[in-house]
Design a protein around this motif. Structure first.
Motif, mmCIF file in Angstrom:
data_model
loop_
_atom_site.group_PDB
_atom_site.id
_atom_site.type_symbol
_atom_site.label_atom_id
_atom_site.label_comp_id
_atom_site.label_asym_id
_atom_site.label_seq_id
_atom_site.Cartn_x
_atom_site.Cartn_y
_atom_site.Cartn_z
ATOM 1 N N MET A 1 23.025 -1.245 -11.230
ATOM 2 C CA MET A 1 22.365 -2.402 -11.897
ATOM 3 C C MET A 1 23.032 -3.733 -11.736
ATOM 4 S SD MET A 1 20.972 -0.333 -15.236
ATOM 5 C CE MET A 1 20.430 -1.719 -15.958
ATOM 6 N N LEU A 2 24.318 -3.750 -11.855
ATOM 7 C CA LEU A 2 25.060 -5.194 -12.011
ATOM 8 C C LEU A 2 24.924 -5.754 -10.648
ATOM 9 C CD1 LEU A 2 28.445 -4.224 -13.921
ATOM 10 C CD2 LEU A 2 26.409 -5.387 -14.802
ATOM 11 N N CYS A 3 24.717 -5.052 -9.445
ATOM 12 C CA CYS A 3 24.675 -5.687 -8.076
ATOM 13 C C CYS A 3 23.571 -6.603 -8.229
ATOM 14 C CB CYS A 3 24.589 -4.688 -7.149
ATOM 15 S SG CYS A 3 24.550 -5.145 -5.521
ATOM 16 N N LEU A 4 22.355 -6.417 -9.153
ATOM 17 C CA LEU A 4 21.310 -7.225 -8.934
ATOM 18 C C LEU A 4 21.449 -8.563 -9.695
ATOM 19 C CD1 LEU A 4 18.218 -7.284 -8.441
ATOM 20 C CD2 LEU A 4 17.683 -6.564 -10.586
ATOM 21 N N ILE A 5 22.609 -8.626 -10.337
ATOM 22 C CA ILE A 5 22.762 -10.192 -11.046
ATOM 23 C C ILE A 5 23.244 -10.886 -9.851
ATOM 24 C CG2 ILE A 5 24.186 -11.356 -12.813
ATOM 25 C CD1 ILE A 5 24.227 -8.742 -14.313
ATOM 26 N N PRO A 6 24.142 -10.997 -8.985
ATOM 27 C CA PRO A 6 24.534 -11.870 -7.874
ATOM 28 C C PRO A 6 23.389 -11.893 -6.872
ATOM 29 C CG PRO A 6 25.792 -9.604 -7.588
ATOM 30 C CD PRO A 6 25.185 -9.541 -9.083
ATOM 31 N N MET A 7 22.661 -11.021 -6.831
ATOM 32 C CA MET A 7 21.557 -11.091 -5.793
ATOM 33 C C MET A 7 20.549 -11.902 -6.236
ATOM 34 S SD MET A 7 22.750 -9.076 -3.405
ATOM 35 C CE MET A 7 24.467 -9.234 -3.835
ATOM 36 N N ALA A 8 20.342 -11.957 -7.602
ATOM 37 C CA ALA A 8 19.240 -12.868 -8.230
ATOM 38 C C ALA A 8 19.954 -14.323 -8.177
ATOM 39 C CB ALA A 8 19.237 -12.238 -9.603
ATOM 40 N N TRP A 9 21.189 -14.506 -8.399
ATOM 41 C CA TRP A 9 21.841 -15.582 -8.075
ATOM 42 C C TRP A 9 21.417 -16.372 -6.871
ATOM 43 C CZ3 TRP A 9 26.074 -17.384 -5.208
ATOM 44 C CH2 TRP A 9 26.437 -18.665 -5.402
ATOM 45 N N ILE A 10 21.728 -15.455 -5.927
ATOM 46 C CA ILE A 10 21.423 -15.894 -4.575
ATOM 47 C C ILE A 10 20.160 -16.434 -4.204
ATOM 48 C CG2 ILE A 10 21.504 -14.977 -2.040
ATOM 49 C CD1 ILE A 10 23.686 -13.369 -2.623
ATOM 50 N N SER A 11 19.288 -15.668 -4.719
ATOM 51 C CA SER A 11 17.914 -16.102 -4.496
ATOM 52 C C SER A 11 17.620 -17.429 -5.425
ATOM 53 C CB SER A 11 17.042 -15.151 -5.257
ATOM 54 O OG SER A 11 15.603 -15.219 -4.953
ATOM 55 N N VAL A 82 11.480 -13.297 -3.996
ATOM 56 C CA VAL A 82 11.358 -12.281 -5.165
ATOM 57 C C VAL A 82 11.770 -10.954 -4.512
ATOM 58 C CG1 VAL A 82 9.554 -11.409 -6.466
ATOM 59 C CG2 VAL A 82 9.437 -13.732 -6.166
ATOM 60 N N ILE A 83 11.555 -10.724 -3.219
ATOM 61 C CA ILE A 83 11.787 -9.511 -2.652
ATOM 62 C C ILE A 83 13.289 -9.204 -2.222
ATOM 63 C CG2 ILE A 83 11.283 -7.902 -0.642
ATOM 64 C CD1 ILE A 83 8.459 -8.911 -0.734
ATOM 65 N N VAL A 84 14.039 -10.259 -1.974
ATOM 66 C CA VAL A 84 15.428 -10.158 -0.983
ATOM 67 C C VAL A 84 16.247 -9.667 -2.161
ATOM 68 C CG1 VAL A 84 17.176 -11.552 -0.530
ATOM 69 C CG2 VAL A 84 15.086 -11.742 0.505
ATOM 70 N N PRO A 85 16.298 -10.080 -3.466
ATOM 71 C CA PRO A 85 17.333 -9.394 -4.443
ATOM 72 C C PRO A 85 17.173 -8.095 -4.696
ATOM 73 C CG PRO A 85 16.205 -11.355 -5.314
ATOM 74 C CD PRO A 85 15.404 -11.185 -4.195
ATOM 75 N N CYS A 90 19.441 -2.913 -3.972
ATOM 76 C CA CYS A 90 19.157 -1.374 -3.587
ATOM 77 C C CYS A 90 19.902 -1.033 -2.186
ATOM 78 C CB CYS A 90 17.549 -1.069 -3.525
ATOM 79 S SG CYS A 90 16.822 -1.286 -5.073
ATOM 80 N N THR A 91 19.884 -1.857 -1.295
ATOM 81 C CA THR A 91 20.505 -1.252 0.021
ATOM 82 C C THR A 91 22.160 -1.201 -0.215
ATOM 83 O OG1 THR A 91 18.849 -2.518 1.498
ATOM 84 C CG2 THR A 91 21.035 -2.166 2.298
ATOM 85 N N ILE A 92 22.741 -2.189 -0.983
ATOM 86 C CA ILE A 92 24.247 -2.002 -1.170
ATOM 87 C C ILE A 92 24.611 -0.884 -2.098
ATOM 88 C CG2 ILE A 92 26.026 -3.384 -2.099
ATOM 89 C CD1 ILE A 92 24.882 -5.962 -1.308
ATOM 90 N N THR A 93 23.795 -0.655 -3.266
ATOM 91 C CA THR A 93 24.013 0.285 -4.067
ATOM 92 C C THR A 93 23.827 1.547 -3.517
ATOM 93 O OG1 THR A 93 23.230 -1.140 -6.015
ATOM 94 C CG2 THR A 93 23.513 1.232 -6.174
#
Length: 244
Positions: A1-11, A82-85, A90-93
């Motif tokens: 779940m924590l992996c989504l936070i930096p992905m949202a920052w990238i987006s 919207v989709i990339v994060p 999910c790919t990294i996790t």
């Protein structure tokens, strides 16, 4: 779940998510947050990163993918933002924890469910807390949340959050399942191969050979066994006529 936070920052920072969902009404918000680094030396940059990450999370939790397809079908960058994060998360996790296609799908769905529960509980917990200090204030809070969601996504808060997270984790589950399939190793596969090889060897050993099934002559002179087809003893050179 924590992996989504930096992905949202990238987006939020590189794909201009805030400008996309507001139709260009709010632009360069990430640059405004970046200015905190100069206004508040030391902690300003950290606050800008954390603030950008959580703003990105809020936006991808409120705006469903189907909303982007229905209301902004020509804005490809918004759909990607919207989709990339979800895809990256999910790919990294799945690459870290999943070992099969099912594991990749379950990991992606678990991420979505993990965020969906607190996002939905906020709708009920915050009004209950406000009611303890301000009677009737909870209704005002739910009205604000529903009003914001209705104005932004044309749906209620609960429906917007549910569809946004569910659709996002489903898209991520496709990529998570693919990564899990790349790491999948069937259990007992090597054992089955070894068992088949051992059975083949045993079958070969059980088959009668020419040497075992055919009787061999014995030299009467030295007693050496003579292979079938030989006319002379290989040991003493006696002729086959003298063999028994």
């Amino acid at each position: 779940m924590l992996c989504l936070i930096p992905m949202a920052w990238i987006s939020f920072s590189f794909l201009d998510l805030s400008a996309g969902v507001t139709g260009g009404l709010i632009e360069d918000l990430e640059l405004a947050l970046g200015e905190l680094g100069t206004i508040l030396p030391g902690i300003g940059g950290f606050i800008a990163i954390i603030g950008g990450a959580f703003i990105g999370l809020i936006l991808i939790f409120i705006f469903p993918i189907h909303w982007c397809l229905f209301y902004r079908p020509d804005d490809v960058l918004l759909i990607i933002a919207v989709i990339v994060p979800w895809i990256l998360c999910c790919t990294i996790t799945s690459a870290l924890f999943a070992h099969s296609p099912r594991g990749g799908i379950h990991t992606s769905l678990a991420i979505g469910i993990g965020y969906m529960i607190p996002a939905v509980l906020i709708y009920f917990i915050i009004p209950a807390i406000v009611n303890n200090f301000l009677p009737g204030g909870g209704t005002l809070v739910t009205g604000i949340l529903d009003g914001l969601a209705q104005g932004l996504t044309d749906t209620s808060y609960i429906l917007a959050v549910f569809t946004a997270i569910f659709e996002g984790c489903l898209v991520g589950a496709v990529f998570g399942g693919f990564i899990g399939s790349l790491k999948y190793k069937p259990k007992g596969g090597a054992t089955k191969v070894k068992a088949k090889k051992s059975k083949a060897i045993a079958a070969d050993d059980g088959e009668p050979t020419l040497e075992k099934s055919t009787s061999m002559d014995i030299c009467s002179n030295c007693g050496t066994k003579i292979a079938p087809g030989d006319d002379f003893c290989t040991n003493c050179g006696a002729k086959k006529s003298s063999l028994k």
